[in-house]
Enzyme design. Structure first.
Site, PDB file in Angstrom:
ATOM      1  N   THR A 180      36.748  -1.670  -7.157  1.00 59.63           N
ATOM      2  CA  THR A 180      36.285  -0.739  -8.200  1.00 59.63           C
ATOM      3  C   THR A 180      37.437   0.100  -8.749  1.00 59.63           C
ATOM      4  OG1 THR A 180      35.548   0.634  -6.364  1.00 59.63           O
ATOM      5  CG2 THR A 180      33.848  -0.529  -7.574  1.00 59.63           C
TER       6      THR A 180
ATOM      7  N   LYS B 239      30.366   0.834   9.615  1.00 61.32           N
ATOM      8  CA  LYS B 239      31.473   0.074   9.023  1.00 61.32           C
ATOM      9  C   LYS B 239      32.794   0.587   9.585  1.00 61.32           C
ATOM     10  CE  LYS B 239      33.128   0.718   4.604  1.00 61.32           C
ATOM     11  NZ  LYS B 239      34.609   0.715   4.595  1.00 61.32           N
TER      12      LYS B 239
ATOM     13  N   ASP C  81      35.387  -4.210   7.934  1.00 62.71           N
ATOM     14  CA  ASP C  81      35.796  -4.261   6.518  1.00 62.71           C
ATOM     15  C   ASP C  81      37.317  -4.360   6.430  1.00 62.71           C
ATOM     16  OD1 ASP C  81      35.988  -3.834   3.763  1.00 62.71           O
ATOM     17  OD2 ASP C  81      35.602  -1.676   3.912  1.00 62.71           O
TER      18      ASP C  81
ATOM     19  N   LYS D 145      38.895  -7.019   4.591  1.00 59.46           N
ATOM     20  CA  LYS D 145      39.229  -7.631   3.284  1.00 59.46           C
ATOM     21  C   LYS D 145      40.388  -8.617   3.370  1.00 59.46           C
ATOM     22  CE  LYS D 145      37.793  -3.556   0.590  1.00 59.46           C
ATOM     23  NZ  LYS D 145      37.637  -2.518   1.621  1.00 59.46           N
TER      24      LYS D 145
ATOM     25  N   ARG E   3      31.071   9.771   3.261  1.00 61.99           N
ATOM     26  CA  ARG E   3      31.102  11.228   3.302  1.00 61.99           C
ATOM     27  C   ARG E   3      29.758  11.949   3.182  1.00 61.99           C
ATOM     28  NH1 ARG E   3      35.938  10.968  -0.829  1.00 61.99           N
ATOM     29  NH2 ARG E   3      34.737   9.068  -1.217  1.00 61.99           N
TER      30      ARG E   3
ATOM     31  N   ASP F 128      44.741 -14.291   2.176  1.00 66.68           N
ATOM     32  CA  ASP F 128      46.003 -14.960   2.525  1.00 66.68           C
ATOM     33  C   ASP F 128      45.796 -16.449   2.294  1.00 66.68           C
ATOM     34  OD1 ASP F 128      48.520 -15.642   3.768  1.00 66.68           O
ATOM     35  OD2 ASP F 128      48.381 -13.813   4.952  1.00 66.68           O
TER      36      ASP F 128
HETATM   37  O1  C5P Z   1      32.675   8.406   1.530  1.00 66.11           O
HETATM   38  P1  C5P Z   1      32.105   7.311   0.674  1.00 66.11           P
HETATM   39  O2  C5P Z   1      30.585   7.231   0.710  1.00 66.11           O
HETATM   40  O3  C5P Z   1      32.644   7.333  -0.753  1.00 66.11           O
HETATM   41  O4  C5P Z   1      32.639   5.983   1.377  1.00 66.11           O
HETATM   42  C1  C5P Z   1      32.407   4.718   0.857  1.00 66.11           C
HETATM   43  C2  C5P Z   1      33.033   3.676   1.726  1.00 66.11           C
HETATM   44  O5  C5P Z   1      32.962   2.430   1.049  1.00 66.11           O
HETATM   45  C3  C5P Z   1      34.518   3.908   2.032  1.00 66.11           C
HETATM   46  O6  C5P Z   1      34.778   3.349   3.312  1.00 66.11           O
HETATM   47  C4  C5P Z   1      35.223   3.113   0.944  1.00 66.11           C
HETATM   48  O7  C5P Z   1      36.469   2.649   1.349  1.00 66.11           O
HETATM   49  C5  C5P Z   1      34.263   1.941   0.774  1.00 66.11           C
HETATM   50  N1  C5P Z   1      34.319   1.299  -0.541  1.00 66.11           N
HETATM   51  C6  C5P Z   1      34.114   1.975  -1.728  1.00 66.11           C
HETATM   52  N2  C5P Z   1      34.171   1.329  -2.919  1.00 66.11           N
HETATM   53  C7  C5P Z   1      34.430   0.033  -2.955  1.00 66.11           C
HETATM   54  C8  C5P Z   1      34.660  -0.683  -1.780  1.00 66.11           C
HETATM   55  C9  C5P Z   1      34.589  -0.003  -0.569  1.00 66.11           C
HETATM   56  O8  C5P Z   1      33.846   3.169  -1.712  1.00 66.11           O
HETATM   57  N3  C5P Z   1      34.450  -0.587  -4.117  1.00 66.11           N
END
Ligand code: C5P
Length: 232
Positions: A119, A32, A59, A61, A211, A64
């Site tokens: 979220t 992503k 991604d 998003k 992460r 507009d």
């Molecule tokens: O590091 P981590 O596993 O938390 O990363 C989750 C990824 O998903 C990040 O790129 C974050 O921006 C994205 N994301 C999220 N929650 C959402 C939408 C997107 O964690 N509701």
């Protein structure tokens, strides 16, 4: 249906990205690319990662007026990504325009999914900032239904909502779920999390994992563990 683990490449230089992807040798994980990397490195980074053989979820998003989204999606479809997204809050008309822009002359197009409510938006913000006086999960399901009505392929949602989205919009409507952590891992700033195994049991189609893989001591082992738990 193709289920997969998508690694969130939350880096802001291409050097970091390629150093990370080189660890995987000839394995080519689905990745992503978010706003941070795209705005730092531009469309070239998408082309370079695609050239290396990875599937890409772009991604960005979009949100507009329908015409602008249609034109922007036309540009993105030329980048040959596999999945991209819009905010469902842009309305059904905007999402229909997105599909139109994304569809190539030969009728093919990348998967298009919608963000329902972020979220980070809670019930208080919904009511006080946005003047939406409905329970947040009702709002999320309505936005998911709007995405389906517009012809989109699915939504980004918490793994905890994936079962309900499928019950509301059907099993073929994709759920792409971030917020995934290993049972013995650090949650970081994610509050409502699930393990890859739990996400599989609840019916997520794609899990987005950042992460727990990118910051792991051995990212390849962490990715393999995700694949094993999620795909079995
Ligand atoms: O590091 P981590 O596993 O938390 O990363 C989750 C990824 O998903 C990040 O790129 C974050 O921006 C994205 N994301 C999220 N929650 C959402 C939408 C997107 O964690 N509701």
């Amino acid at each position: 249906m193709a289920k997969d683990v998508i690694i969130a490449l939350d880096f802001n230089t291409k050097e970091e990205v390629f150093k990370f992807l080189d660890l995987f040798k000839d394995k080519k994980p689905f990745v992503k690319i978010g706003m941070e990397l795209f705005y730092a490195e531009g469309p070239e980074i998408v082309k370079e990662i695609k050239k290396r053989g990875h599937k890409i979820f772009l991604d960005l998003k979009l949100h507009d007026i329908p015409t602008t989204v249609m034109k922007a999606m036309k540009v993105l479809s030329n980048l040959d990504v596999d999945m991209t997204n819009v905010h469902a809050g842009g309305t059904v008309a905007m999402m229909e325009a997105a599909i139109k822009g994304l569809t190539r002359e030969d009728g093919t197009r990348p998967l298009l999914i919608a963000v329902t409510q972020l979220t980070s938006t809670d019930q208080r913000a919904l009511e006080e900032d946005l003047l939406i006086e409905k329970p947040i999960d009702e709002v999320v399901m309505r936005y998911a239904q709007n995405a389906k009505t517009a012809g989109l392929d699915g939504v980004v949602c918490s793994p905890l909502e994936a079962g309900k989205v499928h019950a509301t919009c059907g099993d073929n409507f994709l759920t792409v779920t971030p917020g995934v952590r290993f049972a013995d891992g650090d949650k970081g700033d994610q509050k409502r999390v699930m393990t890859p195994l739990e996400a599989r049991k609840i019916g997520s189609d794609y899990i987005v994992v950042g992460r727990p893989i990118t910051q792991a001591q051995d990212p390849v082992a962490a990715y393999n563990r995700c694949i094993e738990e999620f795909l079995g």
